[in-house]
Structure formats: structure tokens, C-alpha cells
Design a protein around this motif. Sequence first.
Motif, PDB file in Angstrom:
ATOM      1  N   GLU A 183     -19.473 -81.675 -42.368  1.00 49.44           N
ATOM      2  CA  GLU A 183     -19.185 -81.871 -40.952  1.00 49.44           C
ATOM      3  C   GLU A 183     -17.684 -81.740 -40.678  1.00 49.44           C
ATOM      4  OE1 GLU A 183     -22.877 -84.847 -39.664  1.00 49.44           O
ATOM      5  OE2 GLU A 183     -20.824 -85.630 -39.882  1.00 49.44           O
ATOM      6  N   LEU A 184     -16.872 -82.191 -41.622  1.00 52.31           N
ATOM      7  CA  LEU A 184     -15.432 -82.012 -41.482  1.00 52.31           C
ATOM      8  C   LEU A 184     -15.071 -80.524 -41.488  1.00 52.31           C
ATOM      9  CD1 LEU A 184     -12.548 -83.172 -41.380  1.00 52.31           C
ATOM     10  CD2 LEU A 184     -12.614 -83.305 -43.886  1.00 52.31           C
ATOM     11  N   ALA A 185     -15.692 -79.772 -42.383  1.00 55.54           N
ATOM     12  CA  ALA A 185     -15.439 -78.331 -42.434  1.00 55.54           C
ATOM     13  C   ALA A 185     -15.911 -77.635 -41.157  1.00 55.54           C
ATOM     14  CB  ALA A 185     -16.138 -77.724 -43.646  1.00 55.54           C
ATOM     15  N   LEU A 186     -17.051 -78.057 -40.624  1.00 54.31           N
ATOM     16  CA  LEU A 186     -17.552 -77.466 -39.378  1.00 54.31           C
ATOM     17  C   LEU A 186     -16.593 -77.740 -38.223  1.00 54.31           C
ATOM     18  CD1 LEU A 186     -19.781 -76.022 -37.792  1.00 54.31           C
ATOM     19  CD2 LEU A 186     -20.918 -78.245 -37.538  1.00 54.31           C
ATOM     20  N   SER A 187     -16.067 -78.955 -38.157  1.00 52.50           N
ATOM     21  CA  SER A 187     -15.115 -79.288 -37.096  1.00 52.50           C
ATOM     22  C   SER A 187     -13.839 -78.466 -37.233  1.00 52.50           C
ATOM     23  CB  SER A 187     -14.788 -80.787 -37.148  1.00 52.50           C
ATOM     24  OG  SER A 187     -15.960 -81.564 -36.970  1.00 52.50           O
ATOM     25  N   LEU A 188     -13.405 -78.240 -38.467  1.00 52.73           N
ATOM     26  CA  LEU A 188     -12.205 -77.425 -38.685  1.00 52.73           C
ATOM     27  C   LEU A 188     -12.425 -75.985 -38.232  1.00 52.73           C
ATOM     28  CD1 LEU A 188     -10.865 -78.595 -42.176  1.00 52.73           C
ATOM     29  CD2 LEU A 188      -9.746 -78.851 -39.956  1.00 52.73           C
ATOM     30  N   GLU A 189     -13.582 -75.423 -38.531  1.00 51.50           N
ATOM     31  CA  GLU A 189     -13.851 -74.038 -38.141  1.00 51.50           C
ATOM     32  C   GLU A 189     -13.951 -73.894 -36.627  1.00 51.50           C
ATOM     33  OE1 GLU A 189     -13.727 -71.515 -40.089  1.00 51.50           O
ATOM     34  OE2 GLU A 189     -13.499 -72.702 -41.913  1.00 51.50           O
ATOM     35  N   LYS A 190     -14.530 -74.872 -35.959  1.00 45.90           N
ATOM     36  CA  LYS A 190     -14.592 -74.818 -34.494  1.00 45.90           C
ATOM     37  C   LYS A 190     -13.203 -74.967 -33.878  1.00 45.90           C
ATOM     38  CE  LYS A 190     -19.340 -76.432 -33.870  1.00 45.90           C
ATOM     39  NZ  LYS A 190     -20.215 -77.479 -33.262  1.00 45.90           N
TER      40      LYS A 190
END
Length: 292
Positions: A210-217
Motif C-alpha cells: 500500500e505504501l508503494a501504491l501511494s508512492l506511484e500515485k
Amino acid sequence: SVPLPLLGSALPAPLVLRSTTMLLKASASLAFLSASSEASPPHSPAALRRGAHPSFSASFVPLRSARGMTRRASVVAAAAPSDQAITGVVFQPVEEIKKELSVVPTAPGLSIARHKYDDDCEAAINQQINVEYNNSYIYHALFAYFDRDNVALKGLAKFFKESSEEERVHAEKLMEYQNKRGGRVKLQMICRPPSELDHPEKGDALYAMELALSLEKLTNEKLLNLHSVADGCNDAQLTDFIESEFLEEQVDAIKKISEYVAQLRRVGKGHVHIVCLQGFGILTRCSFREML
């Protein structure tokens, strides 16, 4: 013409008749040429003396030789005077580059290649370089966490290590573009990433994804802001560079990580059977809390 009585009566009658016919035809041709010469056509010497400006074409005018015989000769009209203005020219490079020659930088610290590159675009590129390096730093920390001996999720460690390298490649690509356009790369400070990821409710794997997803967004939002700055400065080259090198890849990354988040949520924290990851793909279930 030769008077007919001078031909003499000693010649045979057929020969006299043939010579007379030829002389009559020659007299008619000479009369026609003489009339054309007096009319002074546009390309005749008389018309040229009057100051007419002929075009580039050829014309036939009668000339007289030293023996008095009339013959036809081809006369090519002269070109227009050299001082006459040339019309219909759209691009005059020698004249138009004078302005560019006057603004070519000569100082040692100035870029020679810079052209139509706004300061706002240069600053926005430097900010995006900082975003990419921060992402790379965070992914590198996630790689170090999942590679621990007491965590040992090798699949996640591999995924985040490759993600860190990819973000660093993005930063270097932006740096190369900055130099290409004549800008100056100014690296900024990056934040220290978290070293512990064990979330009490979600667990470390789901929390990291979820941290990686937030970074990509967030990165996608920053790229769109950079695109807006380039569009506001009418920088077609920069907008094309962002669209072709970053935006499509960013959407694909968001889709891929979203699928990982969805699958990890279905598994749940502390479940005996967890999802086995090999590379980037989810293949099967296993009885050990590890990702191969």
C-alpha cells in the motif's frame, strides 16, 4: 534579287522557269521577315533599346549577313537587372539567423544549446528528479527490510530492489534531458525512509504494498504537474518527452501494484496459507510464511 533579263536566253527553258519560281518564293519570305522586323516584337533589339524588361525566353529575329543575305538567328532575352527585388521568396536563412547569431552565449558558464527552455520548466525538472530519487530511496529501504534474516520474504525483496533501480533510472533520464535542453541539474535533499514496516493490523507485506501504491500515485500526480508546467510554457518537446517516457509506464505500475494489494488483502494478516510470489507474478499458495 537578280533581274530576270540577266538570266539570258542561253539557258534552257525549264531551268529558267525553275529559277524564276525559286526567286519569287525567296522574295515573299524576305518581305515577311522585313515586316516582322519593323513591328519590333518584345524580344527584338529595338524593343530592348526602348527599355523593356524581357523574361527568360528565346525568339527568332532576322539578321543580315555581310553578303546581304537574310537569315534567322535565335536571340535569348537578357535577365532582369540584378538590383531588381526578387519576389516570392518565403525563407531567407541568411537574414533570419542574424537575430540568433546575436544571442549566442559567449560566457563560460552559460549553455550554448539552450533554446526555448523556460526557467519554470528547468525548476520543475529538478523537482521531479528529487521525487524519483526519494522513491528510489524508499524502495531500497523496503528491499533491505524484506531481505532480513528474520523476515526473509525474498520475492518482495527482489520486487522492491528492482523498483528502486527503476526509479533511479527515471531520475537519471530526467538529468540527461535537463542537460540536453541546456538546463542545470540541482540535486536536493532526500528524506530518510522508514526502516520498520510491521503494521499491527495490516502486516508488513500489505503495508509495504500500500505504501508503494501511494508512492506511484503521488509520482503520477507530480508528473502531471510537470506536464502542466511544460504545457503552460508552450514547450512541445518537454510535453512529448513526459508523455512518451513516463505517463504510460506510470499507469501500468499503478495497475500492477493495485493487483498485488488486492491479493494481499484477500489473504489477510496471519493466515497460514499466504500467497507465494515468484518475481512479479502470483503463482500458487504455500504453507510457509515466505515469498519465493
